[in-house]
Design a protein around this motif. Structure first.
Motif, PDB file in Angstrom:
ATOM      1  N   LEU A 132       0.826  -1.205   0.000  1.00  0.00           N
ATOM      2  CA  LEU A 132       0.000   0.000   0.000  1.00  0.00           C
ATOM      3  C   LEU A 132       0.863   1.258   0.000  1.00  0.00           C
ATOM      4  O   LEU A 132       0.549   2.235  -0.686  1.00  0.00           O
ATOM      5  N   ALA A 133       1.946   1.234   0.768  1.00  0.00           N
ATOM      6  CA  ALA A 133       2.841   2.394   0.789  1.00  0.00           C
ATOM      7  C   ALA A 133       3.454   2.613  -0.591  1.00  0.00           C
ATOM      8  O   ALA A 133       3.538   3.747  -1.080  1.00  0.00           O
ATOM      9  N   ALA A 134       3.879   1.533  -1.233  1.00  0.00           N
ATOM     10  CA  ALA A 134       4.477   1.649  -2.565  1.00  0.00           C
ATOM     11  C   ALA A 134       3.436   2.061  -3.591  1.00  0.00           C
ATOM     12  O   ALA A 134       3.720   2.842  -4.502  1.00  0.00           O
ATOM     13  N   LEU A 135       2.221   1.550  -3.437  1.00  0.00           N
ATOM     14  CA  LEU A 135       1.141   1.915  -4.342  1.00  0.00           C
ATOM     15  C   LEU A 135       0.854   3.409  -4.268  1.00  0.00           C
ATOM     16  O   LEU A 135       0.709   4.083  -5.289  1.00  0.00           O
ATOM     17  N   MET A 136       0.809   3.944  -3.057  1.00  0.00           N
ATOM     18  CA  MET A 136       0.550   5.368  -2.890  1.00  0.00           C
ATOM     19  C   MET A 136       1.672   6.200  -3.493  1.00  0.00           C
ATOM     20  O   MET A 136       1.435   7.226  -4.123  1.00  0.00           O
ATOM     21  N   ALA A 137       2.909   5.741  -3.317  1.00  0.00           N
ATOM     22  CA  ALA A 137       4.042   6.467  -3.890  1.00  0.00           C
ATOM     23  C   ALA A 137       3.986   6.440  -5.412  1.00  0.00           C
ATOM     24  O   ALA A 137       4.264   7.431  -6.080  1.00  0.00           O
ATOM     25  N   ALA A 138       3.585   5.289  -5.966  1.00  0.00           N
ATOM     26  CA  ALA A 138       3.538   5.153  -7.425  1.00  0.00           C
ATOM     27  C   ALA A 138       2.417   5.978  -8.036  1.00  0.00           C
ATOM     28  O   ALA A 138       2.522   6.461  -9.156  1.00  0.00           O
ATOM     29  N   GLN A 139       1.319   6.164  -7.292  1.00  0.00           N
ATOM     30  CA  GLN A 139       0.160   6.891  -7.807  1.00  0.00           C
ATOM     31  C   GLN A 139       0.171   8.360  -7.422  1.00  0.00           C
ATOM     32  O   GLN A 139      -0.745   9.101  -7.773  1.00  0.00           O
ATOM     33  N   ALA A 140       1.181   8.782  -6.675  1.00  0.00           N
ATOM     34  CA  ALA A 140       1.194  10.155  -6.166  1.00  0.00           C
ATOM     35  C   ALA A 140       1.267  11.163  -7.298  1.00  0.00           C
ATOM     36  O   ALA A 140       1.859  10.927  -8.341  1.00  0.00           O
ATOM     37  N   THR A 141       0.661  12.314  -7.065  1.00  0.00           N
ATOM     38  CA  THR A 141       0.752  13.407  -8.016  1.00  0.00           C
ATOM     39  C   THR A 141       2.109  14.071  -7.869  1.00  0.00           C
ATOM     40  O   THR A 141       2.872  13.770  -6.960  1.00  0.00           O
ATOM     41  N   ASP A 142       2.411  15.003  -8.763  1.00  0.00           N
ATOM     42  CA  ASP A 142       3.676  15.737  -8.667  1.00  0.00           C
ATOM     43  C   ASP A 142       3.724  16.490  -7.342  1.00  0.00           C
ATOM     44  O   ASP A 142       2.723  16.960  -6.832  1.00  0.00           O
ATOM     45  N   GLY A 143       4.909  16.617  -6.787  1.00  0.00           N
ATOM     46  CA  GLY A 143       5.051  17.299  -5.507  1.00  0.00           C
ATOM     47  C   GLY A 143       5.394  16.300  -4.430  1.00  0.00           C
ATOM     48  O   GLY A 143       5.618  15.121  -4.690  1.00  0.00           O
ATOM     49  N   PRO A 144       5.465  16.741  -3.159  1.00  0.00           N
ATOM     50  CA  PRO A 144       5.856  15.869  -2.065  1.00  0.00           C
ATOM     51  C   PRO A 144       4.883  14.710  -1.911  1.00  0.00           C
ATOM     52  O   PRO A 144       3.676  14.888  -2.000  1.00  0.00           O
TER      53      PRO A 144
END
Length: 213
Positions: free
Chosen positions: A13-25
């Protein structure tokens, strides 16, 4: 915060969120493997926690007891339940107990992404496969996204980076070897691989390869 006793689920889930994150922090993801640990982490960081993904089946909980205890301690906690049980009655009980959402682990990954996007934790969910101009064979051109078809006919769309990682995993590359080729740390590669396992609903590299070959 992800409260789940399975490391693969937490990392995935952590990796999924990082992969789907928008530009920015990117959002930091806090983790806990028991209810007791989750309560401690939440008590310390509740001012900055946007969402709690809470597994119903933890070593120190039974049924809805964990959700009810969490809500009793922190009535305003933004909790979405993660459950391996898709029983509609359980879903209704969880929502009545204070959960903001009920996300079955056996459900579609797109549903989880859509919910996280609605909370502003990741970018908007990708368009359906039928609308995607990038759908292609599993090993087609290196587009921004690629569609992978499993042996049982399921079609899953991956980002370019996820597809690249999958190619290396299918080629038998270790995390260290992938890290060297991709100029990433082994920890980052491990997160990407965990996300792939979560996306394809498997628990190991061997099961992942078996789903595709």
């Amino acid at each position: 915060m992800v409260v789940d006793d399975h490391e693969l689920v937490r990392l995935g889930l952590a990796a999924l969120m990082a992969a789907q994150a928008t530009d920015g922090p990117t959002s930091d993801t806090l983790e806990a493997c028991t209810l007791a640990e989750g309560l401690l982490v939440y008590a310390e960081h509740q001012h900055c926690i946007t969402l709690v993904l809470l597994d119903l089946h933890l070593p120190d909980t039974h049924g809805l007891s964990g959700l009810r205890e969490f809500m009793a301690r922190f009535p305003a906690a933004p909790i979405a339940v993660l459950s391996g049980d898709s029983d509609p009655a359980l879903r209704q009980q969880a929502l009545q107990a204070g959960a903001r959402a009920f996300l079955p682990k056996a459900g579609h990954l797109a549903d989880v992404i859509a919910y996280l996007a609605a909370q502003g934790l990741v970018g908007p969910p990708a368009m359906p496969l039928a609308e995607s101009p990038c759908a292609s064979s599993p090993y087609g051109a290196r587009d921004a996204t690629r569609t992978i078809q499993t042996r049982d006919g399921e079609r899953l769309r991956l980002t370019h980076r996820q597809a690249e990682m999958l190619d290396w995993v299918l080629a038998g590359q270790s995390n260290r070897e992938i890290a060297g080729r991709a100029h990433l740390t082994e920890g980052t590669v491990k997160n990407h691989v965990s996300a792939l396992l979560l996306i394809f609903g498997v628990r190991s590299r061997a099961q992942l390869i078996s789903r595709l070959r």
